[in-house]
Motif scaffolding. Structure first.
Motif, PDB file in Angstrom:
ATOM      1  N   LYS A 182       0.838  -1.210   0.000  1.00 43.02           N
ATOM      2  CA  LYS A 182       0.000   0.000   0.000  1.00 43.02           C
ATOM      3  C   LYS A 182       0.878   1.267   0.000  1.00 43.02           C
ATOM      4  O   LYS A 182       0.651   2.176  -0.795  1.00 43.02           O
ATOM      5  CB  LYS A 182      -0.915  -0.035   1.234  1.00 43.02           C
ATOM      6  CG  LYS A 182      -1.843   1.156   1.362  1.00 43.02           C
ATOM      7  CD  LYS A 182      -3.090   0.795   2.147  1.00 43.02           C
ATOM      8  CE  LYS A 182      -2.889   0.763   3.651  1.00 43.02           C
ATOM      9  NZ  LYS A 182      -2.769   2.101   4.249  1.00 43.02           N
ATOM     10  N   SER A 183       1.861   1.311   0.865  1.00 39.44           N
ATOM     11  CA  SER A 183       2.716   2.507   0.955  1.00 39.44           C
ATOM     12  C   SER A 183       3.423   2.771  -0.373  1.00 39.44           C
ATOM     13  O   SER A 183       3.506   3.910  -0.837  1.00 39.44           O
ATOM     14  CB  SER A 183       3.778   2.322   2.035  1.00 39.44           C
ATOM     15  OG  SER A 183       3.165   2.230   3.291  1.00 39.44           O
ATOM     16  N   ARG A 226       2.941   5.982  -3.214  1.00 36.84           N
ATOM     17  CA  ARG A 226       4.075   6.802  -3.635  1.00 36.84           C
ATOM     18  C   ARG A 226       4.316   6.689  -5.131  1.00 36.84           C
ATOM     19  O   ARG A 226       4.751   7.654  -5.778  1.00 36.84           O
ATOM     20  CB  ARG A 226       5.321   6.387  -2.838  1.00 36.84           C
ATOM     21  CG  ARG A 226       5.230   6.855  -1.358  1.00 36.84           C
ATOM     22  CD  ARG A 226       6.087   5.996  -0.462  1.00 36.84           C
ATOM     23  NE  ARG A 226       6.204   6.507   0.898  1.00 36.84           N
ATOM     24  CZ  ARG A 226       5.304   6.305   1.872  1.00 36.84           C
ATOM     25  NH1 ARG A 226       4.198   5.590   1.635  1.00 36.84           N
ATOM     26  NH2 ARG A 226       5.513   6.787   3.083  1.00 36.84           N
ATOM     27  N   THR A 240      -2.408   8.139   4.755  1.00 36.72           N
ATOM     28  CA  THR A 240      -1.201   8.339   3.942  1.00 36.72           C
ATOM     29  C   THR A 240      -1.490   9.331   2.821  1.00 36.72           C
ATOM     30  O   THR A 240      -0.680  10.220   2.534  1.00 36.72           O
ATOM     31  CB  THR A 240      -0.731   6.986   3.345  1.00 36.72           C
ATOM     32  OG1 THR A 240      -0.611   6.050   4.416  1.00 36.72           O
ATOM     33  CG2 THR A 240       0.597   7.114   2.646  1.00 36.72           C
ATOM     34  N   ARG A 276       0.363  17.466  12.923  1.00 36.19           N
ATOM     35  CA  ARG A 276       1.722  16.970  12.715  1.00 36.19           C
ATOM     36  C   ARG A 276       2.270  17.314  11.317  1.00 36.19           C
ATOM     37  O   ARG A 276       3.477  17.356  11.138  1.00 36.19           O
ATOM     38  CB  ARG A 276       1.776  15.453  12.970  1.00 36.19           C
ATOM     39  CG  ARG A 276       0.753  14.682  12.174  1.00 36.19           C
ATOM     40  CD  ARG A 276       0.752  13.185  12.479  1.00 36.19           C
ATOM     41  NE  ARG A 276       0.493  12.865  13.859  1.00 36.19           N
ATOM     42  CZ  ARG A 276       0.744  11.686  14.414  1.00 36.19           C
ATOM     43  NH1 ARG A 276       1.252  10.707  13.693  1.00 36.19           N
ATOM     44  NH2 ARG A 276       0.483  11.476  15.669  1.00 36.19           N
ATOM     45  N   ALA A 299       7.774   9.427  15.488  1.00 31.32           N
ATOM     46  CA  ALA A 299       8.351   8.576  14.442  1.00 31.32           C
ATOM     47  C   ALA A 299       7.257   8.313  13.427  1.00 31.32           C
ATOM     48  O   ALA A 299       6.437   7.420  13.608  1.00 31.32           O
ATOM     49  CB  ALA A 299       8.863   7.278  15.054  1.00 31.32           C
ATOM     50  N   SER A 300       7.200   9.130  12.382  1.00 31.20           N
ATOM     51  CA  SER A 300       6.128   8.974  11.400  1.00 31.20           C
ATOM     52  C   SER A 300       6.659   9.116   9.984  1.00 31.20           C
ATOM     53  O   SER A 300       7.152  10.175   9.583  1.00 31.20           O
ATOM     54  CB  SER A 300       5.040  10.030  11.640  1.00 31.20           C
ATOM     55  OG  SER A 300       4.189  10.101  10.513  1.00 31.20           O
ATOM     56  N   ALA A 301       6.528   8.030   9.227  1.00 34.30           N
ATOM     57  CA  ALA A 301       6.959   8.063   7.821  1.00 34.30           C
ATOM     58  C   ALA A 301       6.054   8.974   7.003  1.00 34.30           C
ATOM     59  O   ALA A 301       6.479   9.543   5.996  1.00 34.30           O
ATOM     60  CB  ALA A 301       6.926   6.655   7.239  1.00 34.30           C
ATOM     61  N   GLN A 302       4.807   9.109   7.449  1.00 37.86           N
ATOM     62  CA  GLN A 302       3.896   9.978   6.698  1.00 37.86           C
ATOM     63  C   GLN A 302       4.335  11.428   6.815  1.00 37.86           C
ATOM     64  O   GLN A 302       4.351  12.165   5.837  1.00 37.86           O
ATOM     65  CB  GLN A 302       2.464   9.814   7.216  1.00 37.86           C
ATOM     66  CG  GLN A 302       1.908   8.434   6.907  1.00 37.86           C
ATOM     67  CD  GLN A 302       0.466   8.262   7.366  1.00 37.86           C
ATOM     68  OE1 GLN A 302      -0.061   9.093   8.080  1.00 37.86           O
ATOM     69  NE2 GLN A 302      -0.136   7.169   6.953  1.00 37.86           N
ATOM     70  N   ARG A 354       9.567   3.706   7.921  1.00 39.80           N
ATOM     71  CA  ARG A 354       9.641   3.186   6.546  1.00 39.80           C
ATOM     72  C   ARG A 354      10.209   4.239   5.600  1.00 39.80           C
ATOM     73  O   ARG A 354       9.843   5.417   5.668  1.00 39.80           O
ATOM     74  CB  ARG A 354       8.275   2.651   6.089  1.00 39.80           C
ATOM     75  CG  ARG A 354       7.212   3.690   5.915  1.00 39.80           C
ATOM     76  CD  ARG A 354       5.839   3.049   5.705  1.00 39.80           C
ATOM     77  NE  ARG A 354       5.408   2.374   6.918  1.00 39.80           N
ATOM     78  CZ  ARG A 354       4.362   1.549   6.992  1.00 39.80           C
ATOM     79  NH1 ARG A 354       3.636   1.283   5.912  1.00 39.80           N
ATOM     80  NH2 ARG A 354       4.026   0.989   8.134  1.00 39.80           N
ATOM     81  N   ILE A 406       4.579  -0.933  12.965  1.00 38.53           N
ATOM     82  CA  ILE A 406       3.509  -0.090  13.502  1.00 38.53           C
ATOM     83  C   ILE A 406       2.106  -0.532  13.058  1.00 38.53           C
ATOM     84  O   ILE A 406       1.148  -0.430  13.823  1.00 38.53           O
ATOM     85  CB  ILE A 406       3.779   1.422  13.205  1.00 38.53           C
ATOM     86  CG1 ILE A 406       2.869   2.314  14.032  1.00 38.53           C
ATOM     87  CG2 ILE A 406       3.678   1.748  11.727  1.00 38.53           C
ATOM     88  CD1 ILE A 406       3.129   2.277  15.506  1.00 38.53           C
ATOM     89  N   ASP A 407       1.998  -1.062  11.835  1.00 36.46           N
ATOM     90  CA  ASP A 407       0.662  -1.465  11.364  1.00 36.46           C
ATOM     91  C   ASP A 407       0.315  -2.905  11.740  1.00 36.46           C
ATOM     92  O   ASP A 407      -0.798  -3.356  11.485  1.00 36.46           O
ATOM     93  CB  ASP A 407       0.586  -1.311   9.840  1.00 36.46           C
ATOM     94  CG  ASP A 407       0.547   0.153   9.429  1.00 36.46           C
ATOM     95  OD1 ASP A 407       0.195   1.009  10.266  1.00 36.46           O
ATOM     96  OD2 ASP A 407       0.890   0.448   8.267  1.00 36.46           O
ATOM     97  N   GLU A 466       1.253   5.840  19.355  1.00 37.79           N
ATOM     98  CA  GLU A 466       0.779   6.127  17.989  1.00 37.79           C
ATOM     99  C   GLU A 466      -0.400   5.231  17.588  1.00 37.79           C
ATOM    100  O   GLU A 466      -1.220   5.600  16.755  1.00 37.79           O
ATOM    101  CB  GLU A 466       1.915   5.918  16.985  1.00 37.79           C
ATOM    102  CG  GLU A 466       2.804   7.133  16.812  1.00 37.79           C
ATOM    103  CD  GLU A 466       2.051   8.335  16.227  1.00 37.79           C
ATOM    104  OE1 GLU A 466       1.593   8.244  15.086  1.00 37.79           O
ATOM    105  OE2 GLU A 466       1.902   9.344  16.930  1.00 37.79           O
ATOM    106  N   LYS A 499      -4.484   5.689  14.899  1.00 38.17           N
ATOM    107  CA  LYS A 499      -4.559   5.045  13.585  1.00 38.17           C
ATOM    108  C   LYS A 499      -6.027   5.068  13.127  1.00 38.17           C
ATOM    109  O   LYS A 499      -6.802   5.877  13.601  1.00 38.17           O
ATOM    110  CB  LYS A 499      -3.989   3.627  13.659  1.00 38.17           C
ATOM    111  CG  LYS A 499      -2.491   3.597  13.949  1.00 38.17           C
ATOM    112  CD  LYS A 499      -1.698   4.218  12.813  1.00 38.17           C
ATOM    113  CE  LYS A 499      -0.210   4.253  13.091  1.00 38.17           C
ATOM    114  NZ  LYS A 499       0.513   5.022  12.069  1.00 38.17           N
TER     115      LYS A 499
END
Ligand code: S3P
Length: 432
Positions: free
Chosen positions: A22-23, A27, A95, A126, A165-168, A193, A313-314, A337, A341
């Motif tokens: 999905k991520s 992208r 995302t 954020r 800590a957030s990749a988004q 990620r 995290i997921d 975190e 979600k």
């Protein structure tokens, strides 16, 4: 309301092709749309979340052709997007909102981002905070959707210390950094990620990573490319847990993404005693893949190392089911975190486990779960319309003596549209 009835299943086997990540699919659409020319994607996840991203760019004038898991994007260049005619609805997808806001703040048109009831409750401060520091103009009430973005602002690079800590958030700033004057640097409190960094490099953009800092220089031009999306380890996680807790199981999941910023699930399950092996490791388009084989095992409770939290995290809804079937206590901390979600995943899982007779105590930033027998539920499990809560309780049926009923399961389509089909092919009995 939609529901699953997951009936007991004790023996699981098969070679299961898990759908695309999905991520990475999100992208691929975003960078493909911003590149100068044609990008072709294969293995694209046909889930509602990434379709929200696809529709958002189509609404901004990008021609995108989709045929099942194959997508062709006619990129318009970073300054080629057009003003959308109406607010962009990103459904359930955090995302999409977080990353797209980093692109929209740099456009010369105004825009508005909206979403469903769950997304409208999630924190957007954020991303608003760092983007505003870069010079963006965003209005929202209480840091929640809708976000109203005023275009035409010149962005400046920032040096930003991520508070979570957030990749988004990291990705949002990197995307805004493509447009900013100067060098944007982000320091993460822990690695998250890194698909954005990897894929930007695949599109010819220089991105420097050193320790926990990532930097890029703005005023970019992206070169189109071809992307093969590997299978999603977050979807694979449900089958890793199902096989680990079943009476007998031997499941292989081919060509799953094993990017080291995503493999917390494998490490945590192995610490619990799971039998997981990786073969045929390879690299496709800057991402690592491997075939993952999982056999049934006797799991034991553990203290989950906090360093693994962002890397899994997921996967905690699935991991909590593993903990429920393990001997002894599993303790998770450092995971607050999870409360922001698609649902409050600590509370939603605690309530569902309680219904199945599993003792647990909720902590502000985690949970303690004492493994035991999954009993006949006295009530229906509420998923809070969270896809991962639905799938986690569905795979608990690999260990339960009685059917488990889970309510409000439509959102499984956001990340794993053929979950029921694959689960049943492996030997589970899920109706819904
Ligand atoms: C994602 C990052 C994670 C994850 C989400 C997808 C991404 O969120 O939970 O499902 O694609 O960047 P955070 O970065 O906010 O933890």
């Amino acid at each position: 309301m939609s529901k699953f009835i997951a009936k007991p299943a004790f023996s699981l086997a098969g070679n299961l092709q898990i759908p695309g990540d999905k991520s990475i699919s999100h992208r691929a659409i975003m960078l493909g749309a911003l590149a100068d020319g044609i990008t072709k994607i294969s293995g694209f996840l046909q889930g509602e979340d990434v379709l929200s991203t696809l529709k958002a760019f189509a609404a901004m004038g990008v021609k995108i052709e989709q045929n099942a898991d194959k997508v062709t994007i006619y990129g318009v260049g970073i300054f080629g997007l057009k003003r959308p005619e109406k607010p962009i609805d990103l459904g359930n997808s955090g995302t999409s909102v977080r990353l797209i806001s980093g692109i929209l703040v740099a456009q010369d048109f105004d825009s508005e981002l909206i979403g469903d009831a769950s997304l409208s409750k999630r924190p957007m401060g954020r991303v608003i905070e760092p983007l505003s520091k870069m010079g963006a103009l965003i209005s929202s009430s209480n840091g929640k959707l809708p976000l109203k973005i005023t275009g035409g602002q010149a962005l400046n690079a920032i040096d930003y210390q991520l508070p979570v800590a957030s990749a988004q958030v990291k990705s949002c700033i990197l995307l805004a950094g493509l447009y900013a004057r100067g060098r944007t640097c982000i320091t993460e409190p822990a690695p998250t990620r890194d698909h954005t960094e990897r894929m930007l490099r695949g599109f010819g953009q220089q991105v420097n990573s050193s320790g926990n800092s990532i930097c890029l220089t703005g005023k970019a031009k992206l070169t189109p490319t071809q992307i093969q999306v590997p299978a999603d380890i977050s979807s694979a996680a449900f089958f890793m847990v199902a096989a680990s807790i079943a009476k007998t199981a031997d499941i292989t999941l081919p060509a799953v993404n094993i990017n080291p910023t995503r493999t917390g699930i494998i490490e945590i399950l192995q610490l619990m005693g799971a039998k997981i092996s990786l073969t045929n490791q390879a690299e496709i388009g800057g991402e690592l893949i491997a075939d993952i084989r999982i056999c049934n095992s006797k799991l034991k409770g553990i203290n989950i190392p906090e360093a693994l939290v962002p890397l899994a995290i997921d996967e905690f809804p699935a991991i909590f089911i593993a903990a429920a079937c393990a001997t002894g206590e599993t303790i998770l901390t450092g995971a607050k975190e999870l409360r922001v979600k698609e649902s409050d995943r600590i509370q939603a899982m605690a309530d569902g486990l309680e219904i199945l007779g599993i003792k647990n105590s909720v902590l502000a930033d985690g949970i303690k779960i004492t493994g035991g027998e999954l009993q006949k539920p006295s009530a229906i499990i509420q998923s809070h319309a969270d896809h991962r809560i639905c799938m986690a309780f569905a795979v608990a049926s690999a260990r339960c003596q009685h059917p488990i009923e889970i309510a409000d399961v439509d959102n499984v389509k956001t990340s794993f549209p053929n979950f029921v089909e694959l689960a049943n092919a492996a030997g589970m009995v899920i109706e819904g």
